[in-house]
Every structure is written in C-alpha cells, then in structure tokens.
Scaffold this active site. Structure first.
Site, PDB file in Angstrom:
ATOM      1  N   ARG A   1      12.001  58.042 -48.202  1.00 22.13           N
ATOM      2  CA  ARG A   1      12.419  57.627 -49.552  1.00 22.13           C
ATOM      3  C   ARG A   1      13.622  56.689 -49.492  1.00 22.13           C
ATOM      4  NH1 ARG A   1      10.614  61.570 -53.532  1.00 22.13           N
ATOM      5  NH2 ARG A   1      12.288  60.884 -54.863  1.00 22.13           N
TER       6      ARG A   1
ATOM      7  N   HIS B   1      -6.546  24.383 -58.247  1.00 19.63           N
ATOM      8  CA  HIS B   1      -5.606  24.208 -59.380  1.00 19.63           C
ATOM      9  C   HIS B   1      -4.156  24.246 -58.916  1.00 19.63           C
ATOM     10  CE1 HIS B   1      -8.939  24.535 -62.222  1.00 19.63           C
ATOM     11  NE2 HIS B   1      -9.407  25.466 -61.417  1.00 19.63           N
TER      12      HIS B   1
ATOM     13  N   CYS C   1      16.383  57.576 -53.361  1.00 20.68           N
ATOM     14  CA  CYS C   1      17.016  58.293 -52.265  1.00 20.68           C
ATOM     15  C   CYS C   1      16.360  59.667 -52.165  1.00 20.68           C
ATOM     16  CB  CYS C   1      18.505  58.460 -52.569  1.00 20.68           C
ATOM     17  SG  CYS C   1      19.285  56.908 -52.992  1.00 20.68           S
TER      18      CYS C   1
ATOM     19  N   LYS D   1       9.839  54.467 -50.058  1.00 18.01           N
ATOM     20  CA  LYS D   1       8.457  54.883 -50.333  1.00 18.01           C
ATOM     21  C   LYS D   1       8.205  55.117 -51.814  1.00 18.01           C
ATOM     22  CE  LYS D   1       4.291  56.199 -49.359  1.00 18.01           C
ATOM     23  NZ  LYS D   1       3.319  55.153 -48.946  1.00 18.01           N
TER      24      LYS D   1
ATOM     25  N   GLU E   1       5.370  42.945 -46.842  1.00 14.85           N
ATOM     26  CA  GLU E   1       6.307  44.086 -46.907  1.00 14.85           C
ATOM     27  C   GLU E   1       6.587  44.678 -45.527  1.00 14.85           C
ATOM     28  OE1 GLU E   1       5.191  47.669 -48.987  1.00 14.85           O
ATOM     29  OE2 GLU E   1       3.092  47.349 -48.595  1.00 14.85           O
TER      30      GLU E   1
ATOM     31  N   LYS F   1       0.726  43.730 -48.177  1.00 15.46           N
ATOM     32  CA  LYS F   1       0.851  44.439 -46.891  1.00 15.46           C
ATOM     33  C   LYS F   1       1.560  43.572 -45.868  1.00 15.46           C
ATOM     34  CE  LYS F   1       0.112  48.132 -47.514  1.00 15.46           C
ATOM     35  NZ  LYS F   1       0.099  48.112 -48.907  1.00 15.46           N
TER      36      LYS F   1
ATOM     37  N   GLU G   1      -3.527  42.506 -52.318  1.00 12.24           N
ATOM     38  CA  GLU G   1      -3.096  43.668 -51.518  1.00 12.24           C
ATOM     39  C   GLU G   1      -2.836  43.239 -50.069  1.00 12.24           C
ATOM     40  OE1 GLU G   1      -1.899  46.393 -51.634  1.00 12.24           O
ATOM     41  OE2 GLU G   1      -2.416  47.468 -49.799  1.00 12.24           O
TER      42      GLU G   1
ATOM     43  N   TRP H   1      18.928  54.918 -50.271  1.00  6.22           N
ATOM     44  CA  TRP H   1      18.420  53.562 -50.465  1.00  6.22           C
ATOM     45  C   TRP H   1      19.440  52.916 -51.386  1.00  6.22           C
ATOM     46  CZ3 TRP H   1      17.002  50.406 -54.530  1.00  6.22           C
ATOM     47  CH2 TRP H   1      16.332  49.226 -54.174  1.00  6.22           C
TER      48      TRP H   1
ATOM     49  N   ASN I   1      20.241  60.826 -56.718  1.00 10.47           N
ATOM     50  CA  ASN I   1      19.137  59.867 -56.640  1.00 10.47           C
ATOM     51  C   ASN I   1      18.984  59.300 -58.039  1.00 10.47           C
ATOM     52  OD1 ASN I   1      16.856  58.370 -56.137  1.00 10.47           O
ATOM     53  ND2 ASN I   1      15.470  60.097 -56.460  1.00 10.47           N
ATOM     54  N   GLY I   2      19.173  57.993 -58.178  1.00  9.68           N
ATOM     55  CA  GLY I   2      19.036  57.357 -59.499  1.00  9.68           C
ATOM     56  C   GLY I   2      20.117  56.305 -59.677  1.00  9.68           C
TER      57      GLY I   2
HETATM   58  C1  AGP Z   1       2.682  49.702 -51.218  1.00  7.29           C
HETATM   59  O1  AGP Z   1       2.446  49.369 -49.855  1.00  7.29           O
HETATM   60  C2  AGP Z   1       4.140  49.678 -51.564  1.00  7.29           C
HETATM   61  N1  AGP Z   1       4.870  50.535 -50.748  1.00  7.29           N
HETATM   62  C3  AGP Z   1       4.404  49.812 -53.041  1.00  7.29           C
HETATM   63  O2  AGP Z   1       3.895  48.642 -53.643  1.00  7.29           O
HETATM   64  C4  AGP Z   1       3.793  51.036 -53.778  1.00  7.29           C
HETATM   65  O3  AGP Z   1       2.402  50.898 -53.860  1.00  7.29           O
HETATM   66  C5  AGP Z   1       4.357  51.045 -55.209  1.00  7.29           C
HETATM   67  O4  AGP Z   1       5.753  51.216 -55.120  1.00  7.29           O
HETATM   68  C6  AGP Z   1       3.759  52.135 -56.093  1.00  7.29           C
HETATM   69  O5  AGP Z   1       4.109  53.403 -55.591  1.00  7.29           O
HETATM   70  P1  AGP Z   1       3.348  54.691 -56.193  1.00  7.29           P
HETATM   71  O6  AGP Z   1       1.908  54.516 -55.857  1.00  7.29           O
HETATM   72  O7  AGP Z   1       3.977  55.862 -55.515  1.00  7.29           O
HETATM   73  O8  AGP Z   1       3.580  54.693 -57.687  1.00  7.29           O
END
Ligand code: AGP
Length: 606
Positions: A27, A501, A2, A601, A485, A482, A478, A74, A98-99
């Site tokens: 966040r 396999h 958060c 984020k 997500e 992308k 990756e 969040w 936050n936590g």
């Molecule tokens: C990437 O598109 C994601 N949002 C997520 O996987 C991100 O890379 C991951 O949470 C790591 O975050 P950081 O690089 O801030 O540690």
C-alpha cells in the site's frame, strides 16, 4: 495509500507490528516506522525506504513495549525522510495516519501559536499536537480524541497511543478503511483484514465517522455523533500464511501465471457444469434497467470499458463508462431506475467509493465487482459479484483484471438472456468459449520466453503506441498502462481507427507500435493501419492469431501468434501477452516491478 497497524497485547509487539506492516507494504513503501510505550513513555523507530530498513534499525535498536502502532508510507505531504516518517508524536501522543488532513496547515498555525513544536512537513503531525492540546486542557484520551476528530477535515484512518496508558489503543476512520481485530486478550487495528490475518480472523470494520477505544479484550465503538454502536464481527477466511512469491522472481509474474486457475475459480462460481449461468440474485430486473453506468479507476476502468461492448452487444443495454475521479464531480444526471456497476480490486479506492455514493444518492442500484471481501465498496453495494483471484500483491493489477473481465462477461450474458437479447443457447456457446480460456492462457504462458525476447526491443524505447479496435481497444489502453507503470516508459493506447487523426505523425523507426489484431470482424481495418505504420518506417509488434497472420499483406517487425478463440472472449486472452510484455520490459530495465516508484496498490486518498 499508506498501511497502518496497531496492537494492544500483553507481549512485546514490535516484531508483530513489523510483520503486519509487511502485509501492508504494497500500500506504500516510501518509509516506515513504529512506536510503542516503554515504561509508559513513547518510543519510536523510523526509517526511510522499504520495510527492511526499519527491520534493520530494530535489529540494532530493539524496542520493547506491549502496546504499539506501525505505519508504511506513501508520501502525500513532505518528501520521504525520517522526520516525515510516521508515527508522528508529541510527549503525550503518537499517531499513524492513512489519508489527507485538508486543514492541517491552519491547525498547525493555531497549534504553533500555542507553543506546540512541529518537527515534520506532514499533515499528520497536526493530529498528534491537536490531541495533545486537548489533553493539556485536561480531557481524557478518549475525549481529547473525539474533540480533535471534530476539527479535522479530509480523510483519515488513525491508530493512536497515549503516554501512561499502556492498556489503551484508539482507532478512528473517516474516508480511509480501518479494521478492528479481536484476538485472545489482544486487540488489533489494521488498514485491512489481510494485515491482521496471522493474528486473528475475527474482524469488524469501522464505518464512516466511527472511532474505537480498545482495551484488553474489549472494543467500544463510538459513531460520529458519539453514540456507542455495535459493528458486526466477521469471520474472515484469509490465510495467515505469509503470501510468498513461490518460485517466481516477482509477485507480478506469479499473479500472471495464476490467471488460468483463478479465472477458472471465478467462472466456476458463476457457471454450472451444464454451462448455465448461476449468478447471485440481482437487486433489480435486468429488463427494467434503462441504462447502466460503469465506474472505476485505472485498470479496473479498462475492464469496465470492455464490459460496455459486452453489455451493449449481448444485452442491448446502453452503457456509460467513466473514470471515477471525473464522474464523482460532474453531477451527471442519473436515469431513474438505473444501475451502476462499480469495479475495484481493493474495494477501497477513494474516487470509486465517492462515485458509488453519488450514484446511490441518485437512486441507482449498485452492483460491485470486487476482490476484497468486506471491503468498503463491497459493504456499500446492493449486490457483490466477487472476483476470486486471491490477494493481489503486485501494484500492477493482472489477475484481478482478467477475473473482473470474467465476472463482467457473465454479468452481460445474464443481462442478455434476461432481456431476451440473446438466447440461452448463444449464452452457452460463449460460456463454453470462456471455459476454454484458462487452457488457452496456459498456451500463451508456455511461450512467455518469446515475449521476453520481444521485450528487449522495447526496453530502450522512449515512447510506445498501443493500438486496438472494438473489444481490443480497452486492451490497448491497459497494455499502455501496464508498460508505463512498471517500466516507466511513456506509452499511449489509442483506438486504431484514430491513427490517421493525429497519432500517425508520431510514427518513425524509434517508436514501437504494439497492435492487438486478432482475426475478428475488424481485422482488415486494423491490418490497413499496420500497413500505414510500416509504410512510414514504423516498428510494428503485432499480436494476432494464425488466420490473422495468414491474411497479413505486409510482414510486421514482430508477430506473436496467439491461440484462436471466440471473438467475445478475446480481451481476456489478449490481456496476458500485454501483461508479459510489460513485465519483461520492466525486468530488462531493472525497475522495481512489484513496487514501482511513486505508486501504491490501493489509492485510498483522492
Ligand atoms: C493497475 O495496474 C493500477 N495499479 C491501478 O490503475 C489500479 O487498477 C487502480 O488504482 C484501481 O484500483 P482498484 O481496482 O483497487 O480500485
């Protein structure tokens, strides 16, 4: 994950709190709220959904008050609702958090037995009532806070205000970051320096276990043993200007298009005009390092996977790459005299930080690649090599990823030359290829309309398979991340050599197969995989170059021809089309590209 803010001022703070929350919305964005003291008593405004809902509420029901706290959520405990939105409060205390408080349930039972009435399903509300309970026992706000913190288990960053105390704002930090801002007779708290940038660039960071009492123009920091301590005040260089999207529809597209510039900025900090490396001083001699660990989460971990190939091929250095959430609990034996590279855009990811601390405890030197200056991971590293891509707002990481790759390649070359595994000339040849990458990315970006056209073929898919070999295998992972997500389409990345396999059983005309296949040493192998897919009616989307296309025996469903480049730097170039493919597919699906559902984020909780 958060975002929290707190402001102690001599002017109305409601609007300033909302502005601070806007800079933290990436966040978490399930709900938001603020609390201030009005004639000494706690007043709150809270709303479900994005921050605009809170702003709308405040427009109709303004809130005065010169001390206040704010939160954008969040959800961890309790679904997004007004009752579960922060701040949580009693008649005497309001708190934003936050936590995760792991022992919140036992605290709640104890407090309800003492007559405290709970109104939410959250863990945070237990904090408000616990502090209240100590106040009712006659403790001061400071003593009540200190006593309550000792009872909490788990992670928290807190901002707290107290009925009747218009000159007091308290903050606390354990496991989640919290910054203290020093203004002109105003004091601030924020989850990160970005939130406070319009107010001040004088920032200090609480350390683990710290709590701070803010009064007009003053901060008194207590460590977890109750001793008063000093925390260094940094002068940040963050712009206070609101970070906008410019002419782009989304931050993600803006950040994709910023890549040529920020990759250039990042490499120019590490490479001289004569194509020689100018890395910061390492905390070790690369020749003495027997083994390297690389740890990160998500996209950052895929950057680490690419780096494994580079360190092993260019420096002859054995590498173990791990996702932080696995590494931190596996009790992995660490090689004496070893080093760990920690990769994180935010520098606050809880699992990555825990992995760093495990490695440090086991004698490893820590090299971090982070984007946020003074972040917790940066401050706990022996050496930081920053990505210079500027604030990355979109939840989906793009420019951070390619600048991480840029830093990691320079690091691997630095190690290779230091270990005499490659010559300076070889390193300069690769650095020259790296220098040409921004221009080649611009060529790809100029053709983004073709990828937008291609994305129409993915938008209705239920599953997509991404394949790559060697340096392009982590790119397949990756690309799949992308896509899933931001478009919510299930996607999976696989080493192309693994197709036979198992995954080949998935192939039919309904599942697009995206293949990253530049004409490199492994091209023929991957070309065979493509034929195996096509032979079974599969729909292949191929990213290759001119030579690859000319050597392709069968025509895939769709081919995107990228500029040719040195095999070593291909992962940086091939990141861009997979980013664009995900973006335009999500656009076609109408999802919330910059703030996808359920995501945030910076994952500062475990
Ligand atoms: C990437 O598109 C994601 N949002 C997520 O996987 C991100 O890379 C991951 O949470 C790591 O975050 P950081 O690089 O801030 O540690």
């Amino acid at each position: 994950m958060c975002g929290i803010v707190g402001i102690l001022a001599s002017r109305p703070v409601a609007d300033i709190l909302v502005d601070g929350l806007r800079r933290l919305e990436y966040r978490g964005y399930d709900s938001a709220g603020i609390a201030t003291l009005v004639n000494g008593t706690i007043q709150t405004r809270r709303a479900v959904g994005k921050l605009n809902a809170l702003a709308e509420k405040l427009a109709h029901e303004p809130l005065v008050g010169t001390v206040g706290i704010g939160h954008t959520r969040w959800a961890t405990h309790g679904r997004p609702s007004v009752d579960n939105a922060h701040p949580h409060f009693s008649t005497q205390v309001a708190v934003v958090h936050n936590g995760i408080v792991e022992n919140y349930h036992s605290l709640r039972v104890e407090l309800e037995d003492k007559g405290h009435v709970f109104k939410s399903e959250t863990d945070t509300e237990s904090i408000a009532h616990l502090i209240t309970d100590y106040l009712q026992q006659g403790l001061t706000p400071q003593a009540a806070t200190a006593a309550a913190l000792k009872r909490l288990e788990g992670a928290f960053a807190l901002a707290i205000i107290f009925t009747g105390h218009e000159d007091l704002l308290i903050g606390a930090r354990r496991g989640s970051p919290l910054a203290v801002g020093y203004g002109e007779n105003e004091m601030y708290l924020g989850s990160d320096a970005l939130a406070l940038a319009p107010l001040t660039n004088r920032i200090s960071y609480l350390e683990e276990g710290d709590w701070v009492e803010l009064t007009p123009g003053k901060a008194v920091v207590h460590d977890e043993d109750g001793h008063i301590v000093e925390r260094k005040i940094h002068q940040t260089n963050l712009s206070g200007a609101v970070i906008g999207k410019g002419e782009y529809r989304h931050f993600m597209l803006k950040e994709i298009f910023e890549q040529p510039v920020v990759i250039g900025d990042t490499m120019n900090a590490l490479i001289t005009a004569e194509n020689k490396l100018s890395m910061p001083p390492m905390p070790f001699d690369w020749k003495e390092i027997p083994r390297l660990s690389i740890v990160a989460c998500g996209t950052a971990c895929y950057a680490g996977m690419v780096a494994k190939y580079w360190f092993e091929q260019l420096a002859g250095l054995p590498v173990d790459v791990d996702v932080a959430s696995e590494f931190r609990y596996r009790e992995s034996p660490m090689v004496k005299g070893g080093a760990m590279v920690v990769i994180s855009q935010s520098g606050e990811t809880a699992d990555t930080l825990a992995a760093l601390n495990y490695a440090k405890k086991h004698g490893q030197k820590i090299l971090s690649v982070v984007n946020v200056q003074h972040s917790t991971i940066a401050r706990q590293s022996d050496c930081v090599v920053p990505t210079l891509c500027g604030p990355e707002i979109s939840v989906a990481s793009t420019k951070a990823f390619t600048t991480q790759l840029t830093v990691l390649l320079c690091m691997a070359l630095h190690a290779g030359v230091a270990r005499s595994h490659i010559s300076e000339a070889k390193a300069s040849e690769i650095l020259q290829a790296l220098r040409e990458i921004p221009a080649k990315i611009n060529e790809v970006l100029r053709e983004d309309h073709k990828i937008q056209e291609l994305s129409q073929n993915l938008a209705d898919a239920k599953d997509v398979l991404y394949l790559g070999r060697g340096l392009l295998f982590p790119l397949a992972l990756e690309g799949a991340l992308k896509l899933k997500e931001i478009s919510y389409i299930h996607a999976e990345g696989y080493p192309a050599g693994e197709l036979k396999h198992g995954p080949i059983a998935l192939i039919d005309e309904s599942m697009p197969v995206v293949v990253l296949a530049p004409h490199d040493a492994l091209f023929e192998k991957t070309a065979s995989n493509i034929q195996e897919v096509v032979a079974r009616g599969g729909k292949v989307v191929m990213f290759t170059d001119k030579v690859g296309l000319a050597n392709m025996p069968t025509k895939p469903f769709w081919v995107s021809v990228l500029p040719e480049t040195h095999p070593v730097v291909m992962p940086i170039l091939y990141s861009v089309p997979v980013q664009l493919l995900a973006y335009y597919t999500a656009l076609a699906k109408g999802t919330d590209v910059d703030q996808p559902r359920n995501l945030a984020k910076s994952v500062t909780v475990e």
